[in-house]
Design a protein around this motif. Structure first.
Motif, PDB file in Angstrom:
ATOM      1  N   GLY A 303       0.818  -1.200   0.000  1.00  0.00           N
ATOM      2  CA  GLY A 303       0.000   0.000   0.000  1.00  0.00           C
ATOM      3  C   GLY A 303       0.852   1.250   0.000  1.00  0.00           C
ATOM      4  N   PRO A 304       0.255   2.384  -0.391  1.00  0.00           N
ATOM      5  CA  PRO A 304       1.004   3.645  -0.473  1.00  0.00           C
ATOM      6  C   PRO A 304       1.273   4.249   0.899  1.00  0.00           C
ATOM      7  CG  PRO A 304      -1.284   4.004  -1.074  1.00  0.00           C
ATOM      8  CD  PRO A 304      -1.138   2.524  -0.844  1.00  0.00           C
ATOM      9  N   ARG A 305       2.519   4.170   1.338  1.00  0.00           N
ATOM     10  CA  ARG A 305       2.969   4.813   2.565  1.00  0.00           C
ATOM     11  C   ARG A 305       4.196   5.670   2.252  1.00  0.00           C
ATOM     12  NH1 ARG A 305       3.394   0.044   7.170  1.00  0.00           N
ATOM     13  NH2 ARG A 305       1.333  -0.901   6.893  1.00  0.00           N
ATOM     14  N   LYS A 306       4.497   6.584   3.144  1.00  0.00           N
ATOM     15  CA  LYS A 306       5.729   7.357   3.011  1.00  0.00           C
ATOM     16  C   LYS A 306       6.938   6.431   3.121  1.00  0.00           C
ATOM     17  CE  LYS A 306       4.962  12.110   4.507  1.00  0.00           C
ATOM     18  NZ  LYS A 306       5.370  13.121   5.518  1.00  0.00           N
ATOM     19  N   SER A 307       7.996   6.791   2.399  1.00  0.00           N
ATOM     20  CA  SER A 307       9.261   6.072   2.516  1.00  0.00           C
ATOM     21  C   SER A 307      10.291   6.951   3.215  1.00  0.00           C
ATOM     22  CB  SER A 307       9.768   5.643   1.142  1.00  0.00           C
ATOM     23  OG  SER A 307       8.993   4.586   0.624  1.00  0.00           O
ATOM     24  N   ILE A 308      11.456   6.394   3.448  1.00  0.00           N
ATOM     25  CA  ILE A 308      12.555   7.088   4.116  1.00  0.00           C
ATOM     26  C   ILE A 308      13.777   7.010   3.218  1.00  0.00           C
ATOM     27  CG2 ILE A 308      14.013   7.171   6.172  1.00  0.00           C
ATOM     28  CD1 ILE A 308      11.732   5.195   7.366  1.00  0.00           C
ATOM     29  N   SER A 309      14.396   8.160   2.934  1.00  0.00           N
ATOM     30  CA  SER A 309      15.672   8.191   2.226  1.00  0.00           C
ATOM     31  C   SER A 309      16.737   8.545   3.249  1.00  0.00           C
ATOM     32  CB  SER A 309      15.647   9.228   1.105  1.00  0.00           C
ATOM     33  OG  SER A 309      16.895   9.275   0.438  1.00  0.00           O
ATOM     34  N   TYR A 310      17.617   7.588   3.551  1.00  0.00           N
ATOM     35  CA  TYR A 310      18.559   7.737   4.655  1.00  0.00           C
ATOM     36  C   TYR A 310      20.004   7.741   4.167  1.00  0.00           C
ATOM     37  CZ  TYR A 310      21.210   6.682   8.889  1.00  0.00           C
ATOM     38  OH  TYR A 310      22.117   6.712   9.913  1.00  0.00           O
ATOM     39  N   GLY A 311      20.665   8.861   4.377  1.00  0.00           N
ATOM     40  CA  GLY A 311      22.101   8.928   4.143  1.00  0.00           C
ATOM     41  C   GLY A 311      22.522   8.762   2.705  1.00  0.00           C
ATOM     42  N   TYR A 348      16.669  12.015   5.369  1.00  0.00           N
ATOM     43  CA  TYR A 348      17.764  12.209   6.317  1.00  0.00           C
ATOM     44  C   TYR A 348      19.066  12.321   5.527  1.00  0.00           C
ATOM     45  CZ  TYR A 348      14.572  10.808  10.092  1.00  0.00           C
ATOM     46  OH  TYR A 348      13.535  10.743  10.986  1.00  0.00           O
ATOM     47  N   GLY A 349      19.485  13.551   5.253  1.00  0.00           N
ATOM     48  CA  GLY A 349      20.639  13.764   4.392  1.00  0.00           C
ATOM     49  C   GLY A 349      21.975  13.458   5.024  1.00  0.00           C
ATOM     50  N   HIS A 350      22.069  13.518   6.362  1.00  0.00           N
ATOM     51  CA  HIS A 350      23.347  13.268   7.015  1.00  0.00           C
ATOM     52  C   HIS A 350      23.615  11.780   7.219  1.00  0.00           C
ATOM     53  CE1 HIS A 350      24.255  17.476   7.842  1.00  0.00           C
ATOM     54  NE2 HIS A 350      22.996  17.628   8.193  1.00  0.00           N
ATOM     55  N   GLY A 351      22.566  10.974   7.328  1.00  0.00           N
ATOM     56  CA  GLY A 351      22.750   9.549   7.565  1.00  0.00           C
ATOM     57  C   GLY A 351      23.429   9.275   8.889  1.00  0.00           C
ATOM     58  N   SER A 352      23.045   9.989   9.935  1.00  0.00           N
ATOM     59  CA  SER A 352      23.716   9.904  11.220  1.00  0.00           C
ATOM     60  C   SER A 352      22.910   9.093  12.232  1.00  0.00           C
ATOM     61  CB  SER A 352      23.928  11.316  11.778  1.00  0.00           C
ATOM     62  OG  SER A 352      22.661  11.919  12.038  1.00  0.00           O
ATOM     63  N   SER A 353      23.542   8.812  13.385  1.00  0.00           N
ATOM     64  CA  SER A 353      22.825   8.132  14.453  1.00  0.00           C
ATOM     65  C   SER A 353      21.719   9.019  15.003  1.00  0.00           C
ATOM     66  CB  SER A 353      23.800   7.736  15.562  1.00  0.00           C
ATOM     67  OG  SER A 353      24.457   8.873  16.094  1.00  0.00           O
ATOM     68  N   ALA A 354      21.938  10.336  14.984  1.00  0.00           N
ATOM     69  CA  ALA A 354      20.882  11.257  15.420  1.00  0.00           C
ATOM     70  C   ALA A 354      19.661  11.158  14.513  1.00  0.00           C
ATOM     71  CB  ALA A 354      21.419  12.688  15.439  1.00  0.00           C
ATOM     72  N   ASP A 355      19.897  10.952  13.216  1.00  0.00           N
ATOM     73  CA  ASP A 355      18.773  10.760  12.294  1.00  0.00           C
ATOM     74  C   ASP A 355      17.989   9.507  12.654  1.00  0.00           C
ATOM     75  OD1 ASP A 355      19.391  13.024  10.838  1.00  0.00           O
ATOM     76  OD2 ASP A 355      20.610  11.950   9.369  1.00  0.00           O
ATOM     77  N   LEU A 356      18.685   8.435  13.019  1.00  0.00           N
ATOM     78  CA  LEU A 356      17.993   7.208  13.420  1.00  0.00           C
ATOM     79  C   LEU A 356      17.255   7.402  14.744  1.00  0.00           C
ATOM     80  CD1 LEU A 356      20.536   4.402  12.422  1.00  0.00           C
ATOM     81  CD2 LEU A 356      18.500   5.184  11.184  1.00  0.00           C
ATOM     82  N   ASP A 357      17.814   8.225  15.634  1.00  0.00           N
ATOM     83  CA  ASP A 357      17.097   8.553  16.865  1.00  0.00           C
ATOM     84  C   ASP A 357      15.782   9.249  16.540  1.00  0.00           C
ATOM     85  OD1 ASP A 357      19.196   7.530  18.344  1.00  0.00           O
ATOM     86  OD2 ASP A 357      20.100   9.498  18.752  1.00  0.00           O
ATOM     87  N   ASP A 358      15.842  10.191  15.606  1.00  0.00           N
ATOM     88  CA  ASP A 358      14.627  10.911  15.211  1.00  0.00           C
ATOM     89  C   ASP A 358      13.619   9.958  14.583  1.00  0.00           C
ATOM     90  OD1 ASP A 358      13.280  13.650  14.628  1.00  0.00           O
ATOM     91  OD2 ASP A 358      13.277  12.635  12.678  1.00  0.00           O
ATOM     92  N   LEU A 359      14.097   9.066  13.726  1.00  0.00           N
ATOM     93  CA  LEU A 359      13.198   8.093  13.107  1.00  0.00           C
ATOM     94  C   LEU A 359      12.527   7.218  14.165  1.00  0.00           C
ATOM     95  CD1 LEU A 359      12.011   6.595  10.672  1.00  0.00           C
ATOM     96  CD2 LEU A 359      14.140   5.255  10.569  1.00  0.00           C
ATOM     97  N   GLU A 360      13.308   6.800  15.153  1.00  0.00           N
ATOM     98  CA  GLU A 360      12.742   5.959  16.214  1.00  0.00           C
ATOM     99  C   GLU A 360      11.657   6.705  16.991  1.00  0.00           C
ATOM    100  OE1 GLU A 360      14.245   2.877  19.686  1.00  0.00           O
ATOM    101  OE2 GLU A 360      15.669   4.298  18.811  1.00  0.00           O
ATOM    102  N   ARG A 361      11.885   7.996  17.270  1.00  0.00           N
ATOM    103  CA  ARG A 361      10.869   8.786  17.969  1.00  0.00           C
ATOM    104  C   ARG A 361       9.592   8.894  17.143  1.00  0.00           C
ATOM    105  NH1 ARG A 361      15.494  11.854  19.583  1.00  0.00           N
ATOM    106  NH2 ARG A 361      15.265  13.225  17.771  1.00  0.00           N
ATOM    107  N   ASP A 386      24.517   2.276   9.620  1.00  0.00           N
ATOM    108  CA  ASP A 386      24.448   1.241  10.647  1.00  0.00           C
ATOM    109  C   ASP A 386      23.292   0.303  10.312  1.00  0.00           C
ATOM    110  OD1 ASP A 386      24.275  -0.312  12.900  1.00  0.00           O
ATOM    111  OD2 ASP A 386      24.218   1.350  14.325  1.00  0.00           O
ATOM    112  N   LEU A 387      23.570  -0.678   9.479  1.00  0.00           N
ATOM    113  CA  LEU A 387      22.503  -1.555   8.986  1.00  0.00           C
ATOM    114  C   LEU A 387      21.885  -2.396  10.098  1.00  0.00           C
ATOM    115  CD1 LEU A 387      23.875  -2.813   5.535  1.00  0.00           C
ATOM    116  CD2 LEU A 387      22.271  -0.957   5.990  1.00  0.00           C
ATOM    117  N   CYS A 388      22.658  -2.766  11.094  1.00  0.00           N
ATOM    118  CA  CYS A 388      22.093  -3.565  12.188  1.00  0.00           C
ATOM    119  C   CYS A 388      21.006  -2.792  12.918  1.00  0.00           C
ATOM    120  CB  CYS A 388      23.196  -3.971  13.170  1.00  0.00           C
ATOM    121  SG  CYS A 388      24.117  -5.427  12.653  1.00  0.00           S
ATOM    122  N   ARG A 389      21.292  -1.531  13.222  1.00  0.00           N
ATOM    123  CA  ARG A 389      20.279  -0.728  13.907  1.00  0.00           C
ATOM    124  C   ARG A 389      19.079  -0.468  12.996  1.00  0.00           C
ATOM    125  NH1 ARG A 389      20.500   5.337  16.647  1.00  0.00           N
ATOM    126  NH2 ARG A 389      18.420   5.144  17.588  1.00  0.00           N
TER     127      ARG A 389
END
Length: 619
Positions: A303-311, A348-361, A386-389
């Protein structure tokens, strides 16, 4: 000194070359500013951004026969792709009258002897599908061509244009009025493919679909560019099978096609993913087509959902980054696909751990996503995610992970266990020769979405990979493994030399990155860090001099068997240099794709360019 003229094809004197020579900093700036001294000399360009002259000539011939002087044509390999382009035009231009856009399908002529029609004398699959539309909207159609990667190849155009002139193609105009409404993304419900039959039989079946009934004609011979030998169409089925086995890791020997397919299959390269096989590898006309169709398949499945472009796509314009000429080389397409063919994208243009924190929130707050798209490593700063995270977040919050492994390449890294889909541009280091396009889409059989994705693929997948392109791709890729090993060594030697130079500000390479621990986590035993690197200098003058004096081919693309350099940011985002600096990407960054030359010779070339640059002002 190695030197190609401005606008010369790269490789030179190659009919289907994929790059173009912009040998000086001034030439790159002149290109971006639309200066005639550069544009008038361009013989070719990167295929998705520069419409090859053979394709352009074929499109003009179709307009002359089926259109009007105020119309233009874009050419696609199937009716389903043309239908998607028509829908894109309607979505982008709501005022466009329905009757002003037409599809003209070209089939092998049933009236000729040896043509393979069905019982009523018609054909079920066109070999070329053209959309004709008012010329004023060419820029919008060009956007679809660029972002989807689903336009025809120059080799298909060359062959089919001749068949068109010779009367071996018959045409049928098709109404566009039944194409679905806004945001049309549903599967085409075409013939089922990749059933559990013998792979060679299946591959042959796919080739028949692609050529629409030309088999059996003595004229179906492709003339090899370099040696003038004939290449038989019947090789295409086996070539595609060999490519899929090579990507799966079940074919590693550098042997000819016949011998390769007789060899017993060793365990697949991605053996740690239980159940993986060549049947999970799908081929596309280019890498961007793989990404576009992955996203389309995901939406059809979930189904049509938003995607994420990371780093990835670190340099993204607020619009399409089109310059005055309409022939830009922006590396923005994945993000644009996610934005324009669906409900939007979180970037998320920086591809940082902070970006993943924001995604998790966001996910904790209830936001739902279709898939996260990332590169491993990213371009041009060679940062490794960080593919594992990412995998952990995807499993917890129910979104897919799509990894583009083009730059890392699947000999150096193994990312499939952490992805639901792995995509790759075979146009780059897999072929190396810079003379043929291709892409792959690999499903992870351990993915929670595997059964659904496989079902959609069986109904919707079209093999639009032109047979002649497949033949070249298979042959070029036979020595893929040994080439990767040599390129790895060469790149590390160049990086060591650059890092020791006082005028060098920064070298970007996975081995020296702050994210090296992530790259090493997924690096295959005994393999290296790839052939792509970027470098910045203390002053712009030093960067310009280094680039101008560097004795390599210079132009867009990467992964070539010869070293290829470009002032990446100037070429990609000349009009928004301040904006790109927000992502830590400097305007005078130079990207180097390392080739197979003698290591000592390459280091000597780097040394000479460094010496010249050190003599400029600002040292």
């Amino acid at each position: 000194m190695l030197s190609y003229e401005v606008g010369e094809s790269v490789p030179p004197h190659t009919a289907h070359a994929l790059s173009v020579s912009l040998p000086t900093w001034k030439a790159n700036v002149g290109y971006e500013e639309g200066e005639d001294w550069v544009l008038s000399k361009m013989k070719t360009g990167y295929p998705r951004f520069f419409i090859h002259k053979t394709i352009e000539a074929f499109a003009e011939a179709i307009v002359q026969r089926h259109g009007t002087p105020t119309e233009e044509a874009f050419l696609f390999p199937s009716h389903a792709v043309s239908a998607r382009c028509v829908q894109f035009l309607r979505d982008q231009i709501p005022s466009l009258p329905a009757r002003s856009v037409r599809i003209v399908d070209l089939y092998p002529n049933a009236a000729l002897p040896n043509s393979a029609g069905n019982s009523n004398g018609t054909f079920t699959k066109p070999i070329i599908s053209a959309i004709l539309f008012p010329r004023d909207h060419a820029k919008v159609a060009k956007t679809f061509w660029q972002h989807s990667g689903d336009g025809i190849s120059s080799r298909r155009a060359e062959y089919c244009h001749k068949a068109f002139i010779d009367g071996r193609l018959a045409s049928k105009q098709v109404s566009c009025e039944k194409i679905n409404g806004p945001g049309f993304v549903s599967p085409s419900k075409g013939p089922r493919r990749y059933q559990k039959r013998d792979s060679l039989e299946l591959s042959s079946h796919k080739t028949i679909d692609v050529t629409g009934g030309f088999e059996g004609e003595d004229s179906v011979q492709f003339v090899e560019e370099r040696f003038g030998r004939n290449l038989d169409l019947s090789l295409a089925a086996k070539a595609k099978l060999a490519i899929r086995r090579r990507i799966a890791g079940a074919l590693t020997a550098n042997v000819d096609l016949h011998e390769a397919l007789q060899m017993p299959k060793p365990p697949t390269r991605k053996a740690q993913v239980e159940g993986f096989s060549e049947d999970d590898v799908y081929l596309h006309p280019c890498g961007m087509s793989s990404i576009f169709n992955t996203h389309r398949t995901m939406m059809a499945c979930r189904g049509p959902r938003k995607s994420i472009s990371y780093g990835q796509e670190l340099l993204i314009s607020l619009e399409d980054c089109s310059n005055l000429t309409g022939y830009s080389f922006p590396y923005i397409d994945t993000l644009k696909v996610l934005e324009k063919w669906g409900p939007g994208c979180l970037f998320y243009g920086h591809g940082s751990s902070a970006d993943l924190d924001d995604l998790e929130r966001r996910c904790e707050a209830g936001e739902k996503y279709l898939a996260l798209f990332c590169e491993f490593p990213g371009n041009p700063l060679l940062i490794s995610p960080d593919l594992c995270r990412i995998r952990s977040l995807a499993d917890r919050y129910d979104f897919a992970v799509v990894v583009d492994e083009t730059i890392g390449n699947f000999i150096n890294v193994n990312v499939l266990p952490y992805a639901d889909v792995v995509v790759s541009s075979l146009t780059k280091v897999f072929t190396g020769e810079c003379n043929v396009m291709g892409g792959s889409f690999v499903l992870n059989p351990r993915s929670r979405y595997y059964a659904e994705l496989k079902e959609v693929m069986e109904q919707d997948y079209e093999d639009n990979y032109w047979p002649e392109d497949a033949i070249y791709m298979e042959r070029n890729s036979r020595d893929f493994i040994s080439r990767i090993d040599r390129i790895n060594r060469n790149a590390e030697g160049i990086c060591d030399k650059l890092k020791a130079a006082p005028i060098v500000k920064e070298v970007y390479y996975p081995k020296y990155s702050a994210t090296r621990k992530f790259y090493d986590q997924y690096r295959n035993a005994g393999k290296g860090y790839g052939g792509l690197l970027s470098v910045t200098f203390r002053t712009t003058e030093q960067a310009v001099t280094f680039f101008d004096k560097l004795e390599t081919a210079k132009g867009p693309s990467l992964g070539t068997n010869f070293t290829l350099s470009s002032p990446y940011v100037i070429l990609a985002h000349y009009g928004e240099l301040e904006w790109t600096a927000q992502f830590g990407v400097e305007a005078d960054l130079i990207r180097i794709s390392v080739g197979l030359e003698d290591s000592a010779d390459l280091v000597s070339r780097i040394e000479r360019a460094l010496v010249a640059a050190s003599k400029t002002a600002g040292v």
